[in-house]
Design an enzyme around this catalytic site. Structure first.
Site, PDB file in Angstrom:
ATOM      1  N   CYS A  73    -118.176 -55.533  71.919  1.00 37.14           N
ATOM      2  CA  CYS A  73    -116.749 -55.078  72.033  1.00 37.14           C
ATOM      3  C   CYS A  73    -116.129 -55.599  70.388  1.00 37.14           C
ATOM      4  CB  CYS A  73    -116.048 -55.196  73.096  1.00 37.14           C
ATOM      5  SG  CYS A  73    -114.375 -53.941  72.981  1.00 37.14           S
ATOM      6  N   LEU A  74    -116.753 -54.500  69.929  1.00 39.53           N
ATOM      7  CA  LEU A  74    -116.320 -54.576  68.370  1.00 39.53           C
ATOM      8  C   LEU A  74    -114.957 -55.201  68.484  1.00 39.53           C
ATOM      9  CD1 LEU A  74    -117.157 -51.084  66.722  1.00 39.53           C
ATOM     10  CD2 LEU A  74    -118.878 -53.799  67.095  1.00 39.53           C
ATOM     11  N   HIS A 109    -110.666 -48.602  76.555  1.00 36.66           N
ATOM     12  CA  HIS A 109    -110.335 -48.631  75.598  1.00 36.66           C
ATOM     13  C   HIS A 109    -108.575 -47.230  75.302  1.00 36.66           C
ATOM     14  CE1 HIS A 109    -111.753 -52.004  73.375  1.00 36.66           C
ATOM     15  NE2 HIS A 109    -112.904 -50.507  72.622  1.00 36.66           N
ATOM     16  N   GLN A 134    -108.491 -49.257  68.587  1.00 31.76           N
ATOM     17  CA  GLN A 134    -109.351 -50.450  67.878  1.00 31.76           C
ATOM     18  C   GLN A 134    -109.253 -50.249  66.626  1.00 31.76           C
ATOM     19  OE1 GLN A 134    -113.416 -49.482  69.911  1.00 31.76           O
ATOM     20  NE2 GLN A 134    -113.501 -51.637  69.993  1.00 31.76           N
ATOM     21  N   GLY A 146    -119.594 -47.548  69.155  1.00 32.45           N
ATOM     22  CA  GLY A 146    -119.061 -46.786  69.885  1.00 32.45           C
ATOM     23  C   GLY A 146    -117.830 -47.139  69.683  1.00 32.45           C
ATOM     24  N   HIS A 181    -117.260 -47.378  78.745  1.00 34.94           N
ATOM     25  CA  HIS A 181    -116.480 -48.843  77.880  1.00 34.94           C
ATOM     26  C   HIS A 181    -115.516 -48.177  77.064  1.00 34.94           C
ATOM     27  CE1 HIS A 181    -116.384 -52.177  75.593  1.00 34.94           C
ATOM     28  NE2 HIS A 181    -116.052 -51.742  74.304  1.00 34.94           N
ATOM     29  N   GLU A 182    -115.518 -46.521  75.917  1.00 34.57           N
ATOM     30  CA  GLU A 182    -114.552 -46.393  75.148  1.00 34.57           C
ATOM     31  C   GLU A 182    -113.590 -45.416  76.037  1.00 34.57           C
ATOM     32  OE1 GLU A 182    -114.891 -47.127  71.991  1.00 34.57           O
ATOM     33  OE2 GLU A 182    -117.025 -48.255  72.546  1.00 34.57           O
TER      34      GLU A 182
HETATM   35 ZN    ZN Z   1    -115.117 -51.768  72.618  1.00 37.49          ZN
END
Ligand code: ZN
Length: 173
Positions: free
Chosen positions: A95-96, A141, A53, A48, A137-138
């Site tokens: 998380c990226l 963000h 991000q 995701g 999660h997304e």
């Molecule tokens: Zn993340």
């Protein structure tokens, strides 16, 4: 194009993203951005990605829990809102934007989301397990929230300290 992923510490990850407006739907610019988000997500091996991000504070997220294996799993959520949560699951989450760290995070087991597609049409989708986790999660963000907000302050501080060392060493870019 593949965008670099913005890391924890960048203020764009802490702010509320802006809504996609009526005039932005179904435009070549939006289509291009979404293609680029998928490309960036696959390049970073994520399931995701939220627009903040890649440094863009807009309410866009792309999800593919099959990591490119099943085209029908590709999801684009514009202006998404969680409208129902049910049950509980605990599992490791990463998380990226916080690479190299993973923590146990408790989330709802099922999540129903209301969102708009690229054309601006509203739809609802319910996910379970990993997909429900990705939704939560997304969408977090898009409200300036990272998963470390859901873990203990002690664990969060530990990660923060390690990240600070990486920043000093020039390894958090
Ligand atoms: Zn993340």
């Amino acid at each position: 194009m593949v965008y670099p992923i913005v890391k924890w510490g960048d203020p764009v990850l802490d702010r509320e993203a802006e809504d996609i407006k009526e005039k932005d739907f179904d435009t070549p610019e939006l289509n291009q951005l979404i293609d680029d988000m998928f490309e960036s997500m696959y390049a970073a091996k994520g399931v995701g990605l939220a627009a903040p991000q890649i440094g863009i504070a807009r309410k866009i997220t792309v999800i593919d829990i099959s990591t490119g294996e099943r085209p029908e799993d590709k999801l684009v959520l514009l202006n998404p809102k969680i409208i129902h949560l049910e049950g509980k699951q605990s599992g490791e989450e990463g998380c990226l934007s916080i690479p190299g760290f993973r923590e146990q995070v408790s989330r709802a087991k099922r999540a129903t989301v209301k969102a708009q597609n690229i054309k601006g049409e509203a739809f609802e989708i319910t996910g379970e397990d990993l997909l429900a986790r990705a939704f939560q999660h997304e969408i977090d963000h898009l409200h300036g929230k990272l998963y470390v907000k859901h873990i203990s302050a002690l664990k969060r501080d530990l990660i923060k300290r390690k990240v600070r060392k990486l920043v000093k060493a020039g390894e958090w870019l």
